[in-house]
Design an enzyme around this catalytic site. Structure first.
Site, PDB file in Angstrom:
ATOM      1  N   THR A  82      31.954  29.745  55.331  1.00 42.57           N
ATOM      2  CA  THR A  82      32.377  28.416  55.775  1.00 42.57           C
ATOM      3  C   THR A  82      32.502  28.348  57.286  1.00 42.57           C
ATOM      4  O   THR A  82      32.279  27.303  57.895  1.00 42.57           O
ATOM      5  CB  THR A  82      33.710  28.057  55.090  1.00 42.57           C
ATOM      6  OG1 THR A  82      33.460  28.025  53.688  1.00 42.57           O
ATOM      7  CG2 THR A  82      34.231  26.718  55.533  1.00 42.57           C
TER       8      THR A  82
ATOM      9  N   TYR B  37      30.253  20.627  51.776  1.00 42.64           N
ATOM     10  CA  TYR B  37      29.522  21.198  52.914  1.00 42.64           C
ATOM     11  C   TYR B  37      28.670  22.347  52.400  1.00 42.64           C
ATOM     12  O   TYR B  37      28.806  22.761  51.241  1.00 42.64           O
ATOM     13  CB  TYR B  37      30.502  21.709  53.990  1.00 42.64           C
ATOM     14  CG  TYR B  37      31.322  22.889  53.516  1.00 42.64           C
ATOM     15  CD1 TYR B  37      32.466  22.696  52.753  1.00 42.64           C
ATOM     16  CD2 TYR B  37      30.927  24.194  53.783  1.00 42.64           C
ATOM     17  CE1 TYR B  37      33.202  23.778  52.271  1.00 42.64           C
ATOM     18  CE2 TYR B  37      31.654  25.276  53.312  1.00 42.64           C
ATOM     19  CZ  TYR B  37      32.790  25.050  52.549  1.00 42.64           C
ATOM     20  OH  TYR B  37      33.503  26.105  52.070  1.00 42.64           O
TER      21      TYR B  37
ATOM     22  N   THR C 157      35.165  33.296  53.070  1.00 46.00           N
ATOM     23  CA  THR C 157      36.506  33.763  52.673  1.00 46.00           C
ATOM     24  C   THR C 157      36.588  34.173  51.196  1.00 46.00           C
ATOM     25  O   THR C 157      37.491  34.900  50.819  1.00 46.00           O
ATOM     26  CB  THR C 157      37.571  32.681  52.949  1.00 46.00           C
ATOM     27  OG1 THR C 157      37.254  31.517  52.180  1.00 46.00           O
ATOM     28  CG2 THR C 157      37.658  32.347  54.420  1.00 46.00           C
ATOM     29  N   ASP C 158      35.629  33.701  50.364  1.00 38.05           N
ATOM     30  CA  ASP C 158      35.750  33.944  48.913  1.00 38.05           C
ATOM     31  C   ASP C 158      35.802  35.425  48.548  1.00 38.05           C
ATOM     32  O   ASP C 158      36.568  35.834  47.679  1.00 38.05           O
ATOM     33  CB  ASP C 158      34.587  33.284  48.159  1.00 38.05           C
ATOM     34  CG  ASP C 158      34.710  31.766  48.126  1.00 38.05           C
ATOM     35  OD1 ASP C 158      35.761  31.243  48.552  1.00 38.05           O
ATOM     36  OD2 ASP C 158      33.754  31.098  47.672  1.00 38.05           O
TER      37      ASP C 158
ATOM     38  N   LYS D  53      43.082  36.455  49.076  1.00 37.17           N
ATOM     39  CA  LYS D  53      42.995  34.997  49.249  1.00 37.17           C
ATOM     40  C   LYS D  53      43.801  34.339  48.132  1.00 37.17           C
ATOM     41  O   LYS D  53      43.606  34.648  46.956  1.00 37.17           O
ATOM     42  CB  LYS D  53      41.521  34.564  49.181  1.00 37.17           C
ATOM     43  CG  LYS D  53      41.311  33.076  49.438  1.00 37.17           C
ATOM     44  CD  LYS D  53      39.834  32.693  49.447  1.00 37.17           C
ATOM     45  CE  LYS D  53      39.682  31.201  49.682  1.00 37.17           C
ATOM     46  NZ  LYS D  53      38.273  30.746  49.685  1.00 37.17           N
TER      47      LYS D  53
ATOM     48  N   GLU E 238      53.570  50.579  29.398  1.00 36.90           N
ATOM     49  CA  GLU E 238      53.463  50.124  28.009  1.00 36.90           C
ATOM     50  C   GLU E 238      52.182  50.631  27.345  1.00 36.90           C
ATOM     51  O   GLU E 238      52.037  50.562  26.136  1.00 36.90           O
ATOM     52  CB  GLU E 238      53.508  48.596  27.949  1.00 36.90           C
ATOM     53  CG  GLU E 238      54.912  48.027  28.118  1.00 36.90           C
ATOM     54  CD  GLU E 238      54.943  46.533  27.834  1.00 36.90           C
ATOM     55  OE1 GLU E 238      54.887  46.148  26.661  1.00 36.90           O
ATOM     56  OE2 GLU E 238      55.009  45.759  28.807  1.00 36.90           O
TER      57      GLU E 238
HETATM   58  N1  ASP Z   1      32.448  29.696  49.656  1.00 41.57           N
HETATM   59  C1  ASP Z   1      32.761  30.004  51.024  1.00 41.57           C
HETATM   60  C2  ASP Z   1      32.404  31.445  51.271  1.00 41.57           C
HETATM   61  O1  ASP Z   1      33.071  32.317  50.854  1.00 41.57           O
HETATM   62  C3  ASP Z   1      34.191  29.736  51.306  1.00 41.57           C
HETATM   63  C4  ASP Z   1      34.647  30.090  52.703  1.00 41.57           C
HETATM   64  O2  ASP Z   1      34.000  30.746  53.489  1.00 41.57           O
HETATM   65  O3  ASP Z   1      35.789  29.702  53.046  1.00 41.57           O
HETATM   66  O4  ASP Z   1      31.440  31.694  51.905  1.00 41.57           O
END
Ligand code: ASP
Length: 353
Positions: free
Chosen positions: A37, A50, A116-117, A189, A310
């Site tokens: 992103t 996007y 970020t994923d 995340k 457990e």
């Molecule tokens: N889907 C995107 C990615 O991981 C989300 C992001 O970058 O925030 O590339």
């Protein structure tokens, strides 16, 4: 031919880095861009839709005023994908490139821009495999580059500041977003859209970075970098490890399917303390008896999965993930399985890495 090409590439790299090094007293930082992103583009500044991985590294650097005062920067595009498409092949490419760069006296630190994923998985992989104590910093953003109040430029600014700082040495791979410095092993995340998406719920932050001003609170937990037994040198692929999510009254069918598909390891995203219902547990026993290594992790965001709590791991032959989350347990198990299938040894690694 291939050798000649690599030699010319290396020579060009050394010469250009050397030229940069002579410019001033600033650290030399290389930014490796992979997409996400932070390089994403939407049609307007105020919309949720996007496309990730559209903007190139040069444009990203040029969008951050003052970044050139932090370090001598070189940018390299490794890939340009949304990190949902991050792959082991790209991980190996990044790791090899980092090891090559950091072996040079002319490179002081690395920044990786990333979606970020799956950022936490890439960061943890690098934490285990990079053979240098020099800083390796990953960053990304929750808002695309075209958004009103896109936070990518400040995240990149802060990431470069951390990579350029001498105190950042020896802290493994770090994740810098939203003014915070996280250890790769601890971070996860936790939000699909908010700018404050990354937290280190169990072990806490490594430090903070406010407009380039850095304060570290601690060293990271766990064996990493030069101390790690894992090395990218002898890896061209990693064994298949599946993640299977547990819930009330889950069927065991997916475990059976994984076994049939020839999986080498399974990570259960268990309920609570890495638990699962009787049907799933029976299927796990079957997997272990067929030589598949099974790790019990938890679907919860925080806490230990305790051995023999457990589930009788000693009897069944399963491994407890300790406080490593499910996605990162898969990364560690893939690397372990490249070295050994011995459950006792793998459990020790899960306790220490
Ligand atoms: N889907 C995107 C990615 O991981 C989300 C992001 O970058 O925030 O590339």
């Amino acid at each position: 031919m291939k050798t000649l090409k690599s030699f010319i590439y290396l020579l060009t790299l050394i010469v250009s880095l050397h030229m940069v090094a002579q410019k001033n007293d600033l650290s030399n930082v290389v930014i490796l861009a992979t997409g996400g992103t932070i390089a994403g583009v939407g049609e307007t500044g105020a919309q949720a839709g996007y496309t990730s991985g559209q903007v190139g590294i040069e444009t990203m650097i040029n969008s951050v005023p003052g970044i050139e005062k932090l370090a001598n920067l070189t940018g390299k595009q490794i890939s340009n994908v949304g990190s949902q498409d991050m792959s082991i092949k790209i991980w190996l490419k990044i790791a090899n490139r980092i090891n090559e760069l950091l072996a040079s006296e002319d490179v002081d630190g690395i920044v990786i821009t990333h979606g970020t994923d799956t950022l936490e998985e890439t960061a943890f992989f690098l934490n285990l495999i990079v053979k240098s104590d020099k800083p390796v910093v990953t960053t990304g953003s929750m808002r695309p580059s075209t958004a009103v109040s896109a936070e990518g430029p400040l995240n990149l600014y802060n990431a470069v500041a951390v990579a350029a700082h001498p105190d950042s040495k020896g802290r493994g791979t770090m994740v810098v977003l939203n003014d915070q410095i996280h250890a790769a092993r601890a971070v996860t995340k936790t939000n699909t859209n908010a700018v404050q998406a990354f937290v280190s719920p169990f072990r806490g932050l490594l430090g903070s970075v406010i407009y380039g001003q850095i304060e570290f609170y601690r060293k990271p937990f766990g064996v990493h970098s030069t101390e790690s037994i894992f090395s990218v040198d002898d890896i061209s692929s990693l064994p298949r490890v599946d993640i299977i999510y547990a819930a009330a009254d889950s069927s065991a069918d997916l475990i059976d399917l994984s076994i049939k598909a020839g999986v080498k390891g399974i990570v259960i995203a268990g309920v609570g303390n890495g638990n699962m219902n009787t049907a799933m547990l029976e299927a796990c026993k079957k997997a272990v008896n067929q030589g598949i290594v099974v790790v019990r992790s938890t679907r919860l965001p925080s806490g230990y999965v305790i051995r023999n709590a457990e589930v009788n791991d000693d009897e069944i032959g399963t491994i407890a993930s300790d406080d490593l989350n499910t996605a990162k347990s898969r990364v560690l198990l893939m690397l372990c399985l490249h070295e050994t299938k011995n459950a006792k040894d793998i459990q020790e690694i899960f306790y220490n890495y």
